[in-house]
Motif scaffolding. Structure first.
Motif, PDB file in Angstrom:
ATOM      1  N   THR A  24      57.548  43.152  15.441  1.00  0.00           N
ATOM      2  CA  THR A  24      57.395  41.713  15.166  1.00  0.00           C
ATOM      3  C   THR A  24      58.694  41.111  14.659  1.00  0.00           C
ATOM      4  N   ILE A  28      60.772  37.987  16.439  1.00  0.00           N
ATOM      5  CA  ILE A  28      61.127  36.733  15.758  1.00  0.00           C
ATOM      6  C   ILE A  28      62.616  36.473  15.899  1.00  0.00           C
ATOM      7  N   ASP A  31      63.770  34.887  18.835  1.00  0.00           N
ATOM      8  CA  ASP A  31      63.252  33.520  18.982  1.00  0.00           C
ATOM      9  C   ASP A  31      61.984  33.433  19.815  1.00  0.00           C
ATOM     10  N   LEU A  32      61.180  34.463  19.745  1.00  0.00           N
ATOM     11  CA  LEU A  32      59.917  34.455  20.479  1.00  0.00           C
ATOM     12  C   LEU A  32      58.774  34.156  19.519  1.00  0.00           C
ATOM     13  N   ASP A  33      57.670  33.665  20.070  1.00  0.00           N
ATOM     14  CA  ASP A  33      56.456  33.542  19.284  1.00  0.00           C
ATOM     15  C   ASP A  33      55.850  34.944  19.214  1.00  0.00           C
ATOM     16  N   VAL A  34      55.233  35.270  18.105  1.00  0.00           N
ATOM     17  CA  VAL A  34      54.691  36.632  17.979  1.00  0.00           C
ATOM     18  C   VAL A  34      53.458  36.635  17.095  1.00  0.00           C
ATOM     19  N   LYS A  35      52.497  37.479  17.452  1.00  0.00           N
ATOM     20  CA  LYS A  35      51.335  37.710  16.595  1.00  0.00           C
ATOM     21  C   LYS A  35      51.054  39.201  16.533  1.00  0.00           C
ATOM     22  N   GLN A  36      50.522  39.605  15.413  1.00  0.00           N
ATOM     23  CA  GLN A  36      50.206  41.029  15.235  1.00  0.00           C
ATOM     24  C   GLN A  36      48.884  41.109  14.500  1.00  0.00           C
ATOM     25  N   SER A  37      48.076  42.078  14.883  1.00  0.00           N
ATOM     26  CA  SER A  37      46.747  42.160  14.276  1.00  0.00           C
ATOM     27  C   SER A  37      46.328  43.595  14.049  1.00  0.00           C
ATOM     28  N   ARG A  54      51.808  41.132  20.046  1.00  0.00           N
ATOM     29  CA  ARG A  54      51.957  40.281  21.236  1.00  0.00           C
ATOM     30  C   ARG A  54      53.133  39.347  21.016  1.00  0.00           C
ATOM     31  N   TYR A  60      48.606  32.779  21.628  1.00  0.00           N
ATOM     32  CA  TYR A  60      47.428  32.256  20.927  1.00  0.00           C
ATOM     33  C   TYR A  60      46.642  33.381  20.261  1.00  0.00           C
ATOM     34  N   SER A  61      45.957  34.192  21.056  1.00  0.00           N
ATOM     35  CA  SER A  61      45.095  35.224  20.459  1.00  0.00           C
ATOM     36  C   SER A  61      45.929  36.305  19.772  1.00  0.00           C
ATOM     37  N   PRO A  62      45.500  36.748  18.594  1.00  0.00           N
ATOM     38  CA  PRO A  62      46.240  37.831  17.932  1.00  0.00           C
ATOM     39  C   PRO A  62      45.832  39.223  18.421  1.00  0.00           C
ATOM     40  N   THR A  63      44.859  39.295  19.311  1.00  0.00           N
ATOM     41  CA  THR A  63      44.391  40.623  19.734  1.00  0.00           C
ATOM     42  C   THR A  63      44.570  40.832  21.244  1.00  0.00           C
TER      43      THR A  63
ATOM     44  N   HIS B 167      43.838  38.907   8.500  1.00  0.00           N
ATOM     45  CA  HIS B 167      44.671  40.091   8.688  1.00  0.00           C
ATOM     46  C   HIS B 167      45.644  40.012   9.847  1.00  0.00           C
ATOM     47  N   SER B 168      45.561  38.983  10.699  1.00  0.00           N
ATOM     48  CA  SER B 168      46.565  38.946  11.754  1.00  0.00           C
ATOM     49  C   SER B 168      47.787  38.195  11.240  1.00  0.00           C
ATOM     50  N   LYS B 169      48.932  38.564  11.795  1.00  0.00           N
ATOM     51  CA  LYS B 169      50.188  37.958  11.342  1.00  0.00           C
ATOM     52  C   LYS B 169      50.715  37.008  12.394  1.00  0.00           C
ATOM     53  N   ILE B 171      53.800  33.484  12.867  1.00  0.00           N
ATOM     54  CA  ILE B 171      55.005  32.892  12.269  1.00  0.00           C
ATOM     55  C   ILE B 171      54.657  31.666  11.430  1.00  0.00           C
ATOM     56  N   GLN B 243      41.871  29.955  19.012  1.00  0.00           N
ATOM     57  CA  GLN B 243      42.943  30.746  19.641  1.00  0.00           C
ATOM     58  C   GLN B 243      42.432  31.454  20.896  1.00  0.00           C
ATOM     59  N   TYR B 244      41.198  31.932  20.833  1.00  0.00           N
ATOM     60  CA  TYR B 244      40.628  32.623  21.994  1.00  0.00           C
ATOM     61  C   TYR B 244      40.443  31.654  23.166  1.00  0.00           C
ATOM     62  N   GLU B 247      43.838  30.712  24.696  1.00  0.00           N
ATOM     63  CA  GLU B 247      44.400  31.831  25.454  1.00  0.00           C
ATOM     64  C   GLU B 247      43.659  31.992  26.789  1.00  0.00           C
TER      65      GLU B 247
END
Lengths: 193, 584
Positions: A24, A28, A31-37, A54, A60-63, B167-169, B171, B243-244, B247
């Motif tokens: 992650t 960053i 300069d990318l968008d990022v999500k982690q879950s 991701r 959008y979705s974190p999963t 729990h999700s991260k 920016i 978000q779902y 996406e």
């Protein structure tokens, strides 16, 4: 850049979350968008752990849903097989060959299957099996196997090597930086052969 | 100043939001998925923060702080709100002076919970606004909005997250702290804060008026957002479901409700009128759907398509709406599960080994020891809520026919943090009402299952300062328990002998087990080894369920090996071995 989905799968205590943190922070910096879950709580105490990372222009979705992981990064072979259905068609599997007995096996309730590696190899996609533990020991500490795996994945991503090195320096405690940089490079080389 | 950004979990972002918005006090009881909020708040020294022994106390501390005039944050997991509901419903009447935000971290799919109740219902029942963020940026920004709302409308604000937002991260753009208030000066305002029937009767109409004003506010609130695209399909969604939807179906129109209660009626009518088909995507209860249908608005799809149970995902939303999904590989079958287990060296292992041997009914509670229900131990027979083990054990004891048969006897098992939370009142009841049951208090000096937080018995506060450590045996004796027994959880004979004596006793016995958590306090002794010559491969030691042990087969001989990197040298496996094969 299209969204890249990296699914990390392992066992509590293997450093899956630290590896996720390297991904992650690199994203960053690029300069990318990022999500982690991930899910905390019951996943400790030796249970299975997965972490979803991701990154791309807009996430959008974190999963990551089943069938949508570009990379499946297995920290242990049984956990790799357990999550193989998450890999998308044309995805890449990189896994640490090591075996960690689940409590069900340790207590004699179940047996650890002996065909795990053949079943992974039969998935029909590119599969890289790495001696993560051996390379980590070579780097100086068995616990750096997670960073060996990060190194292996990094060679498939269009992000400069120096960026990974910078973030490893930032994320890890100062006294562990050198051996983890070594672990990173050993992982990176391991998939190039 | 260039904008600083960081990748934060929802919980970290809520902590940051509280700091930026000038919160002065934060209180909580740990509970997944809410725990990390206060663990992060403690790093902001501008905020006074503390662990309370339970959620009711946490909220009451918050009520004091808010009516004194300070901006206040109180956090808990969804079931914690059940405990805090008493002050919450009357706080709705008194209102606040400084803003008060109550975070309820819900757990759809029950990753680490005993139920999946939808706490938006609390907002409606207590007549207070409910705010739902959908990512970490919103977690941070909405805290400030929630505090403003709280002060503007003189109401507590309910801030609902779910495991995926907690729990999700993602920016987050960071800001600085804005101090909202100077020194807090205490003022008296009896009619507002003393809820006698006479004053409460005057407050209730104000609550109803407030709700009407909040409904008006909802129409223009920046928390609710319409994103018109293709209007053939329109989706009303909240929190993570937004978000779902984005996406899965980027082309559709969306009404995102960040203020989930009260609903913006006009905005919903307008949206419903502009789209051809209206979908409502909300995890949990049909909270929006029921209210929207009650307005007479046609909903094409809601709970018929998106179930009451579990979590959704982007692929699930897409599949339900379009019938399309990726090519799926088969899930690998026949793999051994990897459930969590007692850590090597855990003091609970020996206790459950003996409880299983004695075949008693174990009335369980919430904590690491609940893992005693999992195979191969399978020796915990009920678990309902925090603090229930002792009271349920008492209820069982009162109605089950007296017998010498241990299977008809009950032993309640509770941890230190859970005992402080609400087990103390249960024990007081048992001793007052002449219980003959046995209660075991497993005191490992930490709140273990949530990751090892401090508690009133650990001798430290949230910020790490030294504190008075409650003396459990003294507390129990002060309640009137005559038989207080201590056991060594690493000595199986000691456990068995004393438990048997307690079960034979016609008066209540409380067994206190004092053994610090090996994980939290990093306790270990030299690892043990198996003498392969003596080992017969009988697997008896494996029944204690320790991940350091495994069975190996070499030249047709089966024997157990111990992983020296995992073994904590506790000796429980050695004590069950009949062949004296395990030693140093």
């Amino acid at each position: 850049m299209e969204t890249t989905n990296i699914l990390l799968a392992g066992v509590g205590g293997q450093g899956v979350l630290l590896a996720s943190q390297i991904f992650t922070s690199v994203a960053i910096e690029a300069d990318l968008d990022v999500k982690q879950s991930e899910v905390h709580g019951m996943s400790q105490r030796g249970g299975s752990v997965t972490s979803h990372v991701r990154f791309g222009q807009k996430v959008y979705s974190p999963t990551i849903d089943p069938g949508e992981a570009d990379f499946l990064i297995g920290f242990e072979r049984l956990e790799t097989l357990r999550n193989l259905h998450c890999l998308k068609k044309g995805g890449i599997v990189i896994y640490n060959k090591m075996r960690i007995n689940p409590s069900t096996v340790a207590s004699g309730v179940a047996e650890y299957p002996d065909d795990v590696e053949t079943r992974i190899a039969a998935c029909g996609e590119k599969v890289y099996a790495i001696d993560g533990l051996g390379l980590a020991v070579k780097a100086g500490n068995a616990r750096s196997a997670n960073v060996v795996m990060v190194g292996a994945v990094s060679s498939f991503l269009p992000l400069p090597e120096s960026l990974w090195e910078t973030k490893i320096r930032e994320v890890l405690p100062a006294k562990l930086v050198d051996l983890n940089l070594k672990a990173f490079h050993l992982g990176r080389e391991a998939v190039k052969k | 100043m260039s904008e600083q950004k960081a990748i934060l979990s929802g919980n970290e972002a809520i902590a940051r939001g509280a700091w930026e918005a000038g919160v002065k006090l934060a209180s909580a009881y740990p509970g997944t998925p809410s725990t990390e909020i206060l663990e992060n708040v403690k790093n902001y020294t501008d905020i006074y923060s503390e662990w309370a022994p339970n959620e009711k106390v946490a909220l009451e501390v918050g009520v004091g702080s808010a009516i004194a005039g300070a901006r206040t944050l109180v956090t808990m997991k969804h079931v914690g709100v059940n405990v805090a509901a008493d002050p919450l419903f009357t706080l709705s009447y008194t209102g606040v002076k400084g803003g008060l935000v109550l975070v309820s971290a819900d757990d759809p799919a029950m990753h680490s919970s005993q139920n999946e109740q939808d706490n938006r219902n609390y907002g409606r029942s207590a007549k207070i606004p409910v705010i739902e963020p959908s990512d970490s940026q919103e977690c941070k920004d909405f805290v400030a909005i929630a505090l403003d709302l709280s002060e503007k409308f003189d109401t507590p604000v309910f801030f609902r997250t779910t495991t995926r937002t907690s729990h999700s991260k993602s920016i987050v753009a960071l800001g600085g702290r804005t101090e909202q208030q100077g020194d807090i000066e205490l003022e008296k305002n009896m009619p507002k804060y003393t809820m006698l029937p006479s004053s409460a009767r005057l407050r209730h109409p104000l609550v109803e008026e407030r709700l009407l004003k909040l409904k008006e506010y909802a129409e223009t609130s920046p928390l609710n957002r319409v994103e018109y695209n293709d209007t053939s399909m329109g989706f009303i969604c909240n929190g993570i479901s937004y978000q779902y939807v984005k996406e899965a179906l980027p082309e559709v129109s969306v009404l995102k409700l960040g203020l989930s209660y009260p609903l913006p009626e006009k905005k919903i009518r307008e949206f419903a009128a502009r789209v051809d088909k209206l979908y409502i995507v909300e995890e949990g209860d049909p909270f929006f759907e029921d209210q929207i249908r009650a307005l007479g608005i046609k909903v094409d799809h809601g709970k018929d398509m998106f179930p009451l149970t579990g979590e959704f995902s982007a692929a699930f939303v897409k599949k339900q709406v379009t019938g399309q999904g990726p090519d799926l590989r088969a899930v690998a079958e026949g793999l051994p599960g990897r459930p969590p287990a007692f850590c090597p060296g855990c003091s609970h292992r020996g206790i459950f080994t003996i409880l299983k041997k004695l075949k008693v009914f174990v009335s369980g509670d919430i904590g690491c020891y609940t893992l005693g229900a999992l195979p191969p131990i399978s020796a915990l027979h009920s678990c309902v809520c925090m603090g229930a083990s002792i009271s349920m054990g008492h209820g069982i004891d009162k109605v089950v026919a007296k017998s010498d048969d241990y299977s008809q006897k009950v032993v309640s098992v509770i941890g230190d943090s859970t005992f402080f939370h609400s087990g103390m009142t249960s024990l007081l009841n048992s001793i007052y009402n002449k219980s003959a049951s046995v209660a075991m208090i497993l005191d490992n000096r930490t709140t273990g299952m949530t990751g090892g937080q401090e508690n009133p018995g650990s001798g430290r506060t949230l910020s790490g300062e030294e504190a008075i450590a409650a003396d459990i045996p003294a507390l129990v004796k002060a309640m009137g328990v005559k038989n207080v027994v201590k056991i060594n959880p690493y000595d199986l004979n000691d456990i068995e002998e004393k438990l048997k004596a307690a079960l034979e006793n016609e008066e209540m016995t409380v067994v206190v087990v004092e053994a610090p958590c090996v994980l939290r306090y990093r306790i270990s002794k030299p690892p043990l080894k198996v003498d392969a010559e003596k080992c017969t491969g009988c697997k008896r030691c494996l029944s204690v369920s320790c991940n350091a042990l495994s069975l190996e087969v070499k030249d047709d001989k089966k024997f157990v090996v111990i992983d020296p990197n995992m073994c904590a040298g506790c000796g429980v496996c050695a004590q069950v071995c009949k062949f004296d094969a395990i030693g140093e």
